[in-house]
Motif scaffolding. Structure first.
Motif, PDB file in Angstrom:
ATOM      1  N   GLY A  36       6.035  26.577  78.805  1.00  0.00           N
ATOM      2  CA  GLY A  36       7.427  26.245  79.123  1.00  0.00           C
ATOM      3  C   GLY A  36       7.944  26.571  80.157  1.00  0.00           C
ATOM      4  N   ARG A  37       9.427  26.045  80.076  1.00  0.00           N
ATOM      5  CA  ARG A  37      10.263  26.503  81.725  1.00  0.00           C
ATOM      6  C   ARG A  37      10.166  27.981  81.903  1.00  0.00           C
ATOM      7  NH1 ARG A  37      13.459  23.156  81.339  1.00  0.00           N
ATOM      8  NH2 ARG A  37      13.322  21.159  82.731  1.00  0.00           N
ATOM      9  N   ARG A  38      10.852  28.903  81.135  1.00  0.00           N
ATOM     10  CA  ARG A  38      10.963  29.916  80.874  1.00  0.00           C
ATOM     11  C   ARG A  38       9.944  31.275  81.044  1.00  0.00           C
ATOM     12  NH1 ARG A  38      15.157  32.920  76.263  1.00  0.00           N
ATOM     13  NH2 ARG A  38      15.942  31.427  77.564  1.00  0.00           N
ATOM     14  N   THR A  39       8.585  30.259  80.465  1.00  0.00           N
ATOM     15  CA  THR A  39       7.861  31.388  80.914  1.00  0.00           C
ATOM     16  C   THR A  39       7.388  31.528  82.775  1.00  0.00           C
ATOM     17  OG1 THR A  39       6.932  31.365  77.529  1.00  0.00           O
ATOM     18  CG2 THR A  39       5.044  31.784  80.088  1.00  0.00           C
ATOM     19  N   LEU A  40       7.214  29.789  82.578  1.00  0.00           N
ATOM     20  CA  LEU A  40       7.238  29.694  84.006  1.00  0.00           C
ATOM     21  C   LEU A  40       7.641  30.208  84.666  1.00  0.00           C
ATOM     22  CD1 LEU A  40       4.702  28.213  85.785  1.00  0.00           C
ATOM     23  CD2 LEU A  40       6.131  26.256  85.372  1.00  0.00           C
ATOM     24  N   ALA A  41       8.915  30.718  84.554  1.00  0.00           N
ATOM     25  CA  ALA A  41       9.878  30.822  85.936  1.00  0.00           C
ATOM     26  C   ALA A  41       9.616  32.370  85.943  1.00  0.00           C
ATOM     27  CB  ALA A  41      11.197  31.051  85.514  1.00  0.00           C
ATOM     28  N   ALA A  42       9.243  33.220  85.038  1.00  0.00           N
ATOM     29  CA  ALA A  42       9.071  34.374  84.805  1.00  0.00           C
ATOM     30  C   ALA A  42       7.546  34.424  85.315  1.00  0.00           C
ATOM     31  CB  ALA A  42       8.968  35.255  83.076  1.00  0.00           C
ATOM     32  N   SER A  43       6.586  33.745  85.652  1.00  0.00           N
ATOM     33  CA  SER A  43       5.033  34.201  85.915  1.00  0.00           C
ATOM     34  C   SER A  43       5.411  33.985  87.484  1.00  0.00           C
ATOM     35  CB  SER A  43       4.310  33.076  85.496  1.00  0.00           C
ATOM     36  OG  SER A  43       4.330  32.115  85.322  1.00  0.00           O
ATOM     37  N   LEU A  44       6.737  32.755  87.796  1.00  0.00           N
ATOM     38  CA  LEU A  44       6.478  32.605  89.727  1.00  0.00           C
ATOM     39  C   LEU A  44       7.693  33.421  89.651  1.00  0.00           C
ATOM     40  CD1 LEU A  44       5.908  29.051  88.986  1.00  0.00           C
ATOM     41  CD2 LEU A  44       4.384  30.409  90.359  1.00  0.00           C
ATOM     42  N   GLU A  45       7.921  34.344  89.279  1.00  0.00           N
ATOM     43  CA  GLU A  45       9.065  34.645  89.950  1.00  0.00           C
ATOM     44  C   GLU A  45      10.537  34.055  90.273  1.00  0.00           C
ATOM     45  OE1 GLU A  45       7.406  37.746  92.293  1.00  0.00           O
ATOM     46  OE2 GLU A  45       6.792  39.058  90.307  1.00  0.00           O
ATOM     47  N   MET A  46      10.667  33.216  89.283  1.00  0.00           N
ATOM     48  CA  MET A  46      11.931  32.514  89.483  1.00  0.00           C
ATOM     49  C   MET A  46      12.406  32.025  88.907  1.00  0.00           C
ATOM     50  SD  MET A  46      10.259  28.074  91.151  1.00  0.00           S
ATOM     51  CE  MET A  46       9.031  29.188  92.376  1.00  0.00           C
ATOM     52  N   THR A  47      14.111  31.537  89.282  1.00  0.00           N
ATOM     53  CA  THR A  47      14.921  31.781  88.777  1.00  0.00           C
ATOM     54  C   THR A  47      14.737  30.123  87.815  1.00  0.00           C
ATOM     55  OG1 THR A  47      16.556  30.008  89.688  1.00  0.00           O
ATOM     56  CG2 THR A  47      16.650  32.725  89.950  1.00  0.00           C
ATOM     57  N   GLU A  48      14.855  29.763  86.025  1.00  0.00           N
ATOM     58  CA  GLU A  48      15.220  28.780  85.599  1.00  0.00           C
ATOM     59  C   GLU A  48      15.605  27.449  86.218  1.00  0.00           C
ATOM     60  OE1 GLU A  48      15.109  28.959  81.700  1.00  0.00           O
ATOM     61  OE2 GLU A  48      15.565  30.909  81.607  1.00  0.00           O
ATOM     62  N   ARG A  49      17.170  28.190  87.437  1.00  0.00           N
ATOM     63  CA  ARG A  49      17.901  26.803  87.187  1.00  0.00           C
ATOM     64  C   ARG A  49      16.837  26.617  88.947  1.00  0.00           C
ATOM     65  NH1 ARG A  49      20.877  26.421  92.184  1.00  0.00           N
ATOM     66  NH2 ARG A  49      20.965  29.084  92.998  1.00  0.00           N
ATOM     67  N   VAL A  50      16.530  27.382  89.385  1.00  0.00           N
ATOM     68  CA  VAL A  50      15.630  26.422  90.699  1.00  0.00           C
ATOM     69  C   VAL A  50      13.906  26.000  90.245  1.00  0.00           C
ATOM     70  CG1 VAL A  50      13.955  27.605  92.704  1.00  0.00           C
ATOM     71  CG2 VAL A  50      16.522  28.624  92.012  1.00  0.00           C
ATOM     72  N   LEU A  51      13.867  26.265  89.439  1.00  0.00           N
ATOM     73  CA  LEU A  51      12.966  26.101  88.589  1.00  0.00           C
ATOM     74  C   LEU A  51      12.714  24.561  88.019  1.00  0.00           C
ATOM     75  CD1 LEU A  51       9.390  26.757  88.162  1.00  0.00           C
ATOM     76  CD2 LEU A  51      10.435  27.291  85.777  1.00  0.00           C
ATOM     77  N   ARG A  52      13.628  24.567  86.926  1.00  0.00           N
ATOM     78  CA  ARG A  52      14.921  23.302  86.795  1.00  0.00           C
ATOM     79  C   ARG A  52      14.444  21.850  87.537  1.00  0.00           C
ATOM     80  NH1 ARG A  52      18.850  25.211  84.681  1.00  0.00           N
ATOM     81  NH2 ARG A  52      17.497  25.396  82.213  1.00  0.00           N
ATOM     82  N   ALA A  53      15.216  22.114  89.034  1.00  0.00           N
ATOM     83  CA  ALA A  53      15.085  21.591  90.351  1.00  0.00           C
ATOM     84  C   ALA A  53      14.006  21.139  90.722  1.00  0.00           C
ATOM     85  CB  ALA A  53      16.557  21.936  91.016  1.00  0.00           C
ATOM     86  N   GLU A  54      12.807  21.640  90.941  1.00  0.00           N
ATOM     87  CA  GLU A  54      11.669  21.567  91.062  1.00  0.00           C
ATOM     88  C   GLU A  54      10.797  20.674  90.326  1.00  0.00           C
ATOM     89  OE1 GLU A  54      10.363  21.530  94.488  1.00  0.00           O
ATOM     90  OE2 GLU A  54      12.705  23.362  95.254  1.00  0.00           O
TER      91      GLU A  54
END
Length: 347
Positions: A36-54
């Motif tokens: 999931g996006r939230r789990t992925l963002a946490a594992s990469l230490e990235m905000t969900e907003r930035v991750l969503r765009a990528e």
């Protein structure tokens, strides 16, 4: 002439930052199967907003599938990762780490995977994948492969596959059990590897930590002697590396033994032996399984271990000088190279 990568690093450093970010996203999704996006963002230490765009961009490129349950990598994304791996290693210094460690310790091959398994759990899975690739590279028909236990070696066992069944090959435990979780014991990993590759296996149902009397008694048993002979005939040994004090506690030894190890300068453990920081053996344990003399005679010895906390232990085992291949992660490799820098300053 400067390489294209060197020119990009000077003129377009931001491009390399984006490239690394997208590579790491694809790699993490690949290692997770579905995430999931939230789990992925946490594992990469990235905000969900930035991750969503990528991830939206990667989806439009046909590299990711995004569903209600999460996201997974496409076949095109997997191919791109495979093609990018050597480029990534060159751009971000992993190739340099590999070559410096290989030369310093006289190894045939060093593989460094991105990340630090101490802080990024999925890095340990990538260690396992890299370990699988190395084992497949060196394994030959009718080989006997001895494997030790541990969480990293469990990742190798659980991901090992072959295109054709290895009907004539044998997987065996290098030593007895530590009395820890069954999932991580050498017996379990040997049977898992055999079942996943169509090979055969033998088990060793004895504890790893034995007194002299128990060792002598068990070695008189014909069935035990038979399996030990098979284990000691292994052409390939695959082993982990542990911190000496951590491994001593896992063996549930008494406090006086731990104090003795500290006094002897024990820093690392492998094959059931304890080594000081210079790679000298400071303690041997009576063991039913591989002995140090068997390791010395083994044709291919593969070490798989990572995490920045193990850098000193890994370096100690490399100084012992019997390994042919090291599979490690970026966290450990940076720590090892830092030690090499310090040694060179003092020389």
């Amino acid at each position: 002439m400067q390489s294209l990568i060197e020119i990009q690093q000077k003129l377009l450093p931001d491009l390399l930052v984006v490239l690394k970010k997208r590579y790491l996203i694809l790699r993490q999704v690949m290692l997770s199967d579905m995430i999931g996006r939230r789990t992925l963002a946490a594992s990469l230490e990235m905000t969900e907003r930035v991750l969503r765009a990528e991830t939206d961009f990667l989806k439009t490129q046909g590299l990711l599938h995004i569903e209600a349950a999460g996201m997974r990598i496409t076949e095109a994304g997997q191919r791109l990762l495979d093609e990018m791996e050597p480029l990534y290693k060159q751009m971000f210094g992993l190739s340099d780490l590999e070559e410096r460690i290989r030369k310093r310790y006289g190894l045939k091959q060093v593989i460094v995977v991105p990340g630090d398994s101490d802080s990024l759990p999925h890095t340990k899975r990538e260690l396992g994948l890299a370990g699988c690739a190395v084992l497949r590279k060196y394994m030959e028909k009718d080989d006997v492969v001895a494997i030790t236990g541990g969480t990293t070696l469990a990742q190798v066992a659980n991901q090992l596959t072959t295109q054709t069944p290895l009907k004539g090959n044998w997987f065996v435990p290098a030593r007895g059990g530590l009395g820890e979780s069954l999932d991580y014991q050498a017996n379990t990993l040997a049977s898992t590897m055999a079942k996943r590759t169509g090979a055969q296996y033998r088990l060793l149902h004895v504890p790893d930590h034995l007194g002299e009397e128990a060792y002598t008694t068990l070695m008189q048993e014909p069935n035990v002697r038979e399996i030990v002979e098979v284990i000691r005939s292994a052409r390939i040994v695959v082993h982990g590396i542990g911190d000496a004090m951590v491994m001593a506690r896992r063996r549930r030894v008494d406090g006086s033994f731990i104090e003795a190890l500290k006094a002897e300068g024990a820093h690392a453990e492998a094959f059931g032996y304890y080594f000081d920081r210079n790679g000298a053996v400071v303690h041997r344990m009576p063991t039913i399984g591989l002995r140090l003399e068997d390791i010395m005679a083994t044709e291919v010895v593969i070490a798989i271990a990572g995490g920045s906390s193990k850098a000193e232990a890994i370096a100690a085992i490399m100084r012992f000088g019997r390994d042919d291949v090291l599979v490690t992660d970026e966290g450990a490799a940076l720590g090892i190279v830092a030690q090499l820098d310090e040694e060179e300053k003092q020389a």
